[in-house]
Design an enzyme around this catalytic site. Sequence first.
Site, short mmCIF file in Angstrom:
data_model
loop_
_atom_site.label_atom_id
_atom_site.label_comp_id
_atom_site.label_asym_id
_atom_site.label_seq_id
_atom_site.Cartn_x
_atom_site.Cartn_y
_atom_site.Cartn_z
N LYS A 203 47.17 19.42 54.10
CA LYS A 203 45.85 18.54 53.56
C LYS A 203 45.64 17.46 54.38
O LYS A 203 46.62 16.66 54.60
CB LYS A 203 45.70 18.78 52.23
N ARG A 238 50.96 27.40 47.44
CA ARG A 238 50.27 28.14 48.36
C ARG A 238 50.28 27.33 49.73
O ARG A 238 50.10 26.21 49.90
CB ARG A 238 48.92 28.00 47.95
#
Length: 259
Positions: A203, A238
Amino acid sequence: MGIVNVTPDSFSDGGRHASAQAAIAHGHALVEAGADWLDIGGESTRPGAEPVSEADELARVIPVIEELARTNMPLSIDTMKPGVARAAIQAGASMWNDVTALGGPGALGVAAQLGCQICLMHMQGEPRTMQADPHYDDVAGEVEAFLLARAAAAMKAGVSRENIWLDPGIGFGKTLVHNLALMGALPRLAGLGFPILFGASRKRFIASLDNDAPADQRLGGSIAAALHAAQAGAAMIRVHDVRETAQALKVRAAIQASG
């Protein structure tokens, strides 16, 4: 939890697995790499992402779920649409991972009817605009209150408490400061009585800490976040890079077991 993006525009690997054949092959590769779950999505939720029609989303994900369900690997459907969730569960998925925390029309009722596992995620705003100017007075407190409220709403609608997971939504309507504060508060969130699904893989906050590194050069930061989340009590991580993350978690577990 390995990520299978059946999309042309996801922030990290958009287009690489956009066809059903490529997505299925990627899913099998993630299983071989050590995934315990696969999370399959047909609509990008990256900042600025444009909506996808329900018909298009179904066409992307259902063939992939039907084929990967043959492996008996637990599958999650990453969708904001109750209709897609219903079709995905019927096709073999066993979790509905919803970035809107069942905020869509009819979502609570559908979740109760399906009887599957549900992941409720926090997001300020919606994907197209969530990073425009996110603001919190107390990010950890506000995320905690939101997630508990959505869990209560889900249970009131008929979702079993044992089926509910929570996700603080790293990167979803949050600045670097917000993301770091939330990760620091993970032990608090993990103590709420629901398992935490944590996703920080590749991210943007990692790039903010490392000279604007592109998505495919954020492995080190992703693993650091995963190890922190495991230490803080997250029940599932995840990730895009399954083999590397699984290896890091195994080494961490071995060190802890050694005393």
